[in-house]
Structure formats: C-alpha cells, structure tokens
Design a protein around this motif. Structure first.
Motif, mmCIF file in Angstrom:
data_model
loop_
_atom_site.group_PDB
_atom_site.id
_atom_site.type_symbol
_atom_site.label_atom_id
_atom_site.label_comp_id
_atom_site.label_asym_id
_atom_site.label_seq_id
_atom_site.Cartn_x
_atom_site.Cartn_y
_atom_site.Cartn_z
ATOM 1 N N LEU A 130 0.823 -1.203 0.000
ATOM 2 C CA LEU A 130 0.000 0.000 0.000
ATOM 3 C C LEU A 130 0.861 1.258 0.000
ATOM 4 O O LEU A 130 0.563 2.231 -0.716
ATOM 5 N N LEU A 131 1.953 1.253 0.763
ATOM 6 C CA LEU A 131 2.833 2.414 0.786
ATOM 7 C C LEU A 131 3.501 2.637 -0.562
ATOM 8 O O LEU A 131 3.646 3.778 -1.020
ATOM 9 N N ILE A 133 2.321 1.726 -3.537
ATOM 10 C CA ILE A 133 1.310 2.205 -4.491
ATOM 11 C C ILE A 133 1.013 3.683 -4.253
ATOM 12 O O ILE A 133 0.904 4.469 -5.208
ATOM 13 N N LYS A 134 0.888 4.077 -2.982
ATOM 14 C CA LYS A 134 0.631 5.483 -2.686
ATOM 15 C C LYS A 134 1.780 6.372 -3.146
ATOM 16 O O LYS A 134 1.578 7.482 -3.661
ATOM 17 N N PHE A 135 3.007 5.887 -2.987
ATOM 18 C CA PHE A 135 4.168 6.679 -3.400
ATOM 19 C C PHE A 135 4.231 6.819 -4.918
ATOM 20 O O PHE A 135 4.525 7.900 -5.442
ATOM 21 N N LEU A 137 1.641 6.579 -7.040
ATOM 22 C CA LEU A 137 0.526 7.406 -7.491
ATOM 23 C C LEU A 137 0.725 8.888 -7.171
ATOM 24 O O LEU A 137 0.155 9.748 -7.850
ATOM 25 N N SER A 138 1.520 9.180 -6.160
ATOM 26 C CA SER A 138 1.775 10.587 -5.846
ATOM 27 C C SER A 138 2.596 11.274 -6.930
ATOM 28 O O SER A 138 2.554 12.505 -7.057
#
Length: 275
Positions: A130-131, A133-135, A137-138
């Motif tokens: 999850l971390l 993917i969030k990074f 997508l940012s």
C-alpha cells in the motif's frame, strides 16, 4: 513446627514438680472477668495454663507467639515472610494442571505458531504494498493534466500554406497545412546534410499536414512559423532555422522539432495525444 512447640510446652507443664508452682503463679496472676453477653465469669491469666487447668480455662489469649520466631528464620533480624522472599527455594512444586507449559517446538502448537506468523507476514506485506502504491501514485499527473492529455482539433478551416497554433499539455503545437511545393522542398533535402537526419515521410501521416511542437530544441524558445531561410520556422532568440518539415537546418538548434503523437479521426479532424 507449631505442633512440636505445643507438645514441648505441654510436656514441660505436665511435670509434677512444676505443676504446683505454675498453679500457684497462675492463681496469683489470674484475672476474673465477667462476660457481658453470656453473664459468666472467665478466668484470664498471663502465664500459659498447665495441663490440669487446661480443661478449666477453655478460652484465653497467649501473650507470646507459640511458634519460635528466631529459630525458623535464616536471618534472625528480618521476619519470616521477608526471608522467604529473599531466599527462594527450588523445592516449590507447581500444579501442572493450572500451570501448563509446553517446551519450544511442541508439535501440537506448531501449526498455530505457523498460522500466526503467516498472518503477520501477510499484514506486513500488504502495508508495504500500500505504501509503494501510494508513493507511485503521488508522482502521477493530476486529474486536470490528464484531462488535457488529448486534444481534438478541427482542421477544416486551415488554408494551404497556413499554420495554426493550439495549446496541448501546456505546450504550443503548430499544425501546418503544406502546399505541394513545400512537400517537394521537404523531400528533396539530402539527409547527409542534416544535423538530425530524419526523412520527411517519418514525420508525417498525411503529406499535406505537419504537426510539430512549437518549442525550439536549443533553449526552449518559441519559433515563428512560415519564416526563416527555409520557409519553415525561425527562432529570433538565437537564430535557429527549420525547414518545412520542422528539421533543424541552421543555427544552434541541435535537433529537429518534436512530433507529438497524433491521429486523424476524420477527414477534417486530428486528435493530438492518446485517448
């Protein structure tokens, strides 16, 4: 230990030589007290009663402890409870029914241990995924930029020889309607004389339409269309010249003008970018 002390005390009191003396002393030190509840008289004595008077004195209080205090202690200066805490003994036996212990690697508990470890590793892997993917997508473009990723332009009103500039992803895009003379001029160029050799057929989909990004490849200036020595583009900032195919011909420009991704939707419409 308490039973031994009581038996020793009773045996010493039961001797005939001391019984008379103790009875006399008990009589002299005895106190008669009336019980307010039952209304009976009770005899209390400071000394321990003898064996003969033990039946008479059914109720009384001892002035000293029956169990010797200093004889059972390892350290005479502290009470027995503190001594037991400071000097634990390995002879304590635990109830295995209430204190069940399994050695490491017990086969009956191995499956449960593996299950707990697997669940924990799955949770850790999910959090790390999850971390990541969030990074990632940012760093992706925002929604307003994605909305401008493609641009549909109507080219039916562009006359031959004219150039129209539109804005795509914050950059100027020039759409040139080339004449037959300009097409022949672009195809007649010797590729060995070019700084960035590229054939005209590789830069266009339809020969009469040329779509390029109107940004100079030297320092990012905006060149002027339909100008210069080669009737293409001219950058007045540093004197770069481009031909009718957008190729660098003169000046400090090292590369040709960029050709964006575009397709023709209909006969008179062009789509710049990917849909």
């Amino acid at each position: 230990m308490m039973r031994i002390a009581v038996s020793r005390r009773l045996s010493s009191l039961s001797s005939p030589s001391s019984s008379s003396w103790r009875l006399t002393k008990a009589a002299s030190s005895a106190v008669v007290s009336r019980n307010l509840v039952t209304g009976r008289d009770t005899l209390f004595s400071n000394s321990f009663p003898s064996a003969t008077s033990f039946g008479i004195l059914r109720r009384g209080y001892a002035s000293q402890s029956i169990t010797p205090i200093k004889e059972s202690n390892i350290i005479p200066e502290i009470p027995p409870t503190v001594a037991a805490v400071k000097n634990p003994t390995p002879r304590i036996e635990y109830d295995e029914y209430n204190h069940e212990r399994y050695p490491p690697g017990e086969p009956s508990k191995r499956a449960f241990a593996y299950f707990v470890l697997t669940c924990g590793r799955f949770v850790y892997a999910s959090l790390i995924r999850l971390l990541i993917i969030k990074f990632v997508l940012s760093m992706a473009p925002s929604k307003d930029v994605l909305a401008m990723s493609s641009l549909e332009v109507d080219i039916s009103s562009i006359q031959p020889g004219a150039t129209v500039a539109v804005k795509w992803r914050g950059k100027p895009v020039h759409i040139k309607h080339r004449t037959d003379e300009e097409i022949q001029l672009a195809r007649s160029v010797d590729l060995r004389a070019l700084r960035d050799p590229q054939d005209d057929s590789e830069r266009v989909i339809k020969p009469e339409w040329l779509v390029v990004v109107g940004v100079c490849t030297h320092l990012g200036c905006i060149p002027l269309p339909n100008s210069g020595e080669f009737r293409g583009w001219f950058c007045p900032c540093h004197g770069s010249h481009y031909d009718t195919s957008g190729r660098a011909r003169k000046g400090p420009a090292p590369k040709n003008l960029e050709v964006p991704v575009y397709t023709f939707l209909e006969e008179n419409k062009v789509l710049i970018g990917e849909r």
